[in-house]
Scaffold this active site. Structure first.
Site, mmCIF file in Angstrom:
data_model
loop_
_atom_site.group_PDB
_atom_site.id
_atom_site.type_symbol
_atom_site.label_atom_id
_atom_site.label_comp_id
_atom_site.label_asym_id
_atom_site.label_seq_id
_atom_site.Cartn_x
_atom_site.Cartn_y
_atom_site.Cartn_z
ATOM 1 N N CYS A 151 -19.062 -1.516 8.299
ATOM 2 C CA CYS A 151 -19.411 -0.957 9.619
ATOM 3 C C CYS A 151 -20.666 -1.555 10.251
ATOM 4 C CB CYS A 151 -19.561 0.558 9.512
ATOM 5 S SG CYS A 151 -17.987 1.368 9.195
ATOM 6 N N THR A 190 -11.073 -2.682 13.012
ATOM 7 C CA THR A 190 -11.572 -3.374 14.212
ATOM 8 C C THR A 190 -12.617 -4.397 13.748
ATOM 9 O OG1 THR A 190 -13.073 -1.480 14.503
ATOM 10 C CG2 THR A 190 -11.157 -1.569 15.939
ATOM 11 N N GLU A 202 -15.234 8.360 13.920
ATOM 12 C CA GLU A 202 -15.405 8.799 12.535
ATOM 13 C C GLU A 202 -16.827 8.489 12.082
ATOM 14 O OE1 GLU A 202 -13.270 10.468 10.282
ATOM 15 O OE2 GLU A 202 -15.322 10.552 9.540
ATOM 16 N N PHE A 203 -17.466 9.473 11.441
ATOM 17 C CA PHE A 203 -18.845 9.270 10.997
ATOM 18 C C PHE A 203 -18.976 9.338 9.472
ATOM 19 C CE2 PHE A 203 -19.100 11.062 15.297
ATOM 20 C CZ PHE A 203 -19.805 10.052 15.923
ATOM 21 N N LYS A 259 0.842 -1.202 0.000
ATOM 22 C CA LYS A 259 0.000 0.000 0.000
ATOM 23 C C LYS A 259 0.872 1.245 0.000
ATOM 24 C CE LYS A 259 -4.264 -1.523 2.170
ATOM 25 N NZ LYS A 259 -5.261 -1.345 3.212
#
Ligand code: NAD
Length: 432
Positions: A262, A86, A151-152, A35
């Site tokens: 998510c 996560t 974070e949204f 990456k």
């Protein structure tokens, strides 16, 4: 401000580019050399609308750098943002903290002067305490504070959402740390809601929000099932509901179930935390179970449309979990395709951005088409699985001419049902 960001995924990379654009000096760190090599060579490692241009601009301006070295990224930073994954633990389905714990331990020895460590990853309540303990254990003399900075952003809109956040939530237990975050977000002062709360509240806000949205999606999907049985139209029902400002119009689009990196994992992690704390959370559990069933039901719906046809060919439009991204993690489309494969179906798929990701996951189990119409050639049913706007432009007259049988299962209510029927299709949408 000098910012180190650990993790260059769907959160870390847009955040890094956004912070560089705001004038910060950003170093992005990732443990995957491939990456970092790609990013150093000027190649983006993921697709996000509008990211490419900003990325090149800031690389050129020397405001963003990429490295695999924790020392290089953390050594001079005023702020270190943790944005590693996560994922769900394979057995318990709680959030697997191995990447967070590794990042905290690895960064500890390079802290140099007062540093704020901000956790942007979605983490269980109490993680801030664990990160603090891990760093202190590794480097007892380190001068630091750990804050929660959930974070949204919405994937596919990450750049837009970075510059136009609905809210910025900060869980900081010291004034000094709060001031560093205030400084970072100074450009947004007066433009968005900035909420300072206890660290544990901040960690909980993220899970509470995602679980709520997942439940809202599950609710409208169940309501769509009800409409199918009663002759109501879910599009009209959702519109009527959404006009109530207490409900709001967003997340009222019925579909094949929620997905992505998510909602599935965060609902499972929230349910796990509730169990650990002896709190009954019936709604979340119902959404998790209902959402699993839904994808199977959608596959059955597609197979049902061709049950009379021998060796049916299924054309799939959409593999990403939503439009605007190449991300196929927990994509309902991919899970539906998986069910179709288990039923030995002959599938040809097209997605505007996710062909590479999907091909990596599915290999030669399906066929891949270069465009919408190539996927449809000779097909017995068309299944629309992702809400790409490009699919709305499908010429249904031409589609009718090139398909072998005229069946559509539109799991996103994207196509014009009336036009489909006028062109001889047996059309099945969701909830209408
Ligand atoms: P991702 O898997 O795309 O990226 C994580 C990156 O971290 C990977 O590139 C990985 O190589 C790197 N990494 C892991 N451990 C590392 C280490 N010790 N040192 C350096 N690099 C390391 O994940 P993502 O989608 O960006 O999500 C990150 C976090 O943000 C998750 O907790 C997720 O729940 C949360 N989140 C994601 C979204 C989203 O839309 N994807 C939105 C809000 C919050």
């Amino acid at each position: 401000m000098k910012v180190g960001i650990i993790g260059t995924g769907y959160v870390g990379l847009p955040t890094g580019v956004g912070l560089a654009e705001l004038g910060n000096e950003v170093t992005c760190i990732d443990r995957e050399p491939k990456k970092i090599e790609a990013l150093k060579a000027g190649k983006l490692t993921l697709y996000e609308d509008g990211l490419e241009e900003l990325f090149h601009k800031n690389v050129k301006a020397g405001r963003i750098r990429f490295t695999t070295s924790m020392k290089e990224g953390v050594g001079n930073a005023d702020l270190v943002i943790i944005a590693v994954g996560t994922p769900p633990h394979p057995v318990t389905k709680e959030a697997d903290m191995k990447y967070i714990h590794a990042a905290a331990t690895e960064l500890a020895e390079y802290l140099n002067g007062y540093t704020v460590i901000a956790t942007k990853s979605t983490v269980p309540v109490g993680t801030g305490d664990d990160v603090e303990a891990l760093i202190s254990k590794k480097n007892p003399f380190a001068d630091f504070d750990v804050v929660s900075l959930p974070e949204f952003l919405r994937e596919g809109f990450a750049v837009h959402d970075f510059f136009h956040p609905d809210r910025i939530v900060v869980g900081a237990n010291t004034e000094k740390a709060r001031n560093v975050i205030k400084e970072l977000y100074k450009p947004f002062e007066g433009k968005t809601n900035m909420l300072f709360v206890k660290r544990r509240s901040s960690e909980t806000i993220k899970y509470a929000s995602n679980a709520f949205l997942a439940i809202k999606i599950h609710y409208i999907n169940e309501m769509a099932d009800f409409c199918e049985k009663t002759g109501a139209d879910i599009t009209e029902v959702a519109k009527g509901m959404g006009l109530d400002t207490r409900i709001g119009p967003r997340f009222l689009n019925p579909g094949p179930g929620y997905g992505g990196s998510c909602f599935p994992k965060d609902t499972m992690a929230m349910a796990y935390m509730a169990r650990q704390n002896n709190v009954e959370m019936t709604l979340i559990n119902a959404a998790i179970e209902g959402n699993l069933r839904r994808k199977k039901q959608m596959a059955e719906r597609i197979l049902d449309a061709v049950k009379e046809i021998e060796n049916p060919k299924i054309a799939v439009l959409g593999l990403a979990f939503k439009d605007g991204t190449d991300d196929c993690r927990e994509s309902p489309a991919m899970e539906i395709v998986g069910e179709l494969i288990n039923n030995k179906a002959d599938v040809t798929a097209y997605d505007p951005k996710a062909m590479g990701t999907a091909c990596f996951l599915l290999g030669d189990k399906i066929n891949y088409a270069d465009d919408m119409y190539s996927a449809l050639k000779g097909a017995d049913v068309l299944a629309v699985l992702t809400e790409w706007q490009e699919f709305r432009t499908l010429d249904l007259k031409k589609t009718a001419e090139i398909m072998r049988h005229k069946n559509i299962v539109d799991c996103r209510n994207l196509l014009d049902a009336e036009e489909a029927k006028q062109n001889g299709f047996v059309y099945r949408g969701i909830g209408r």
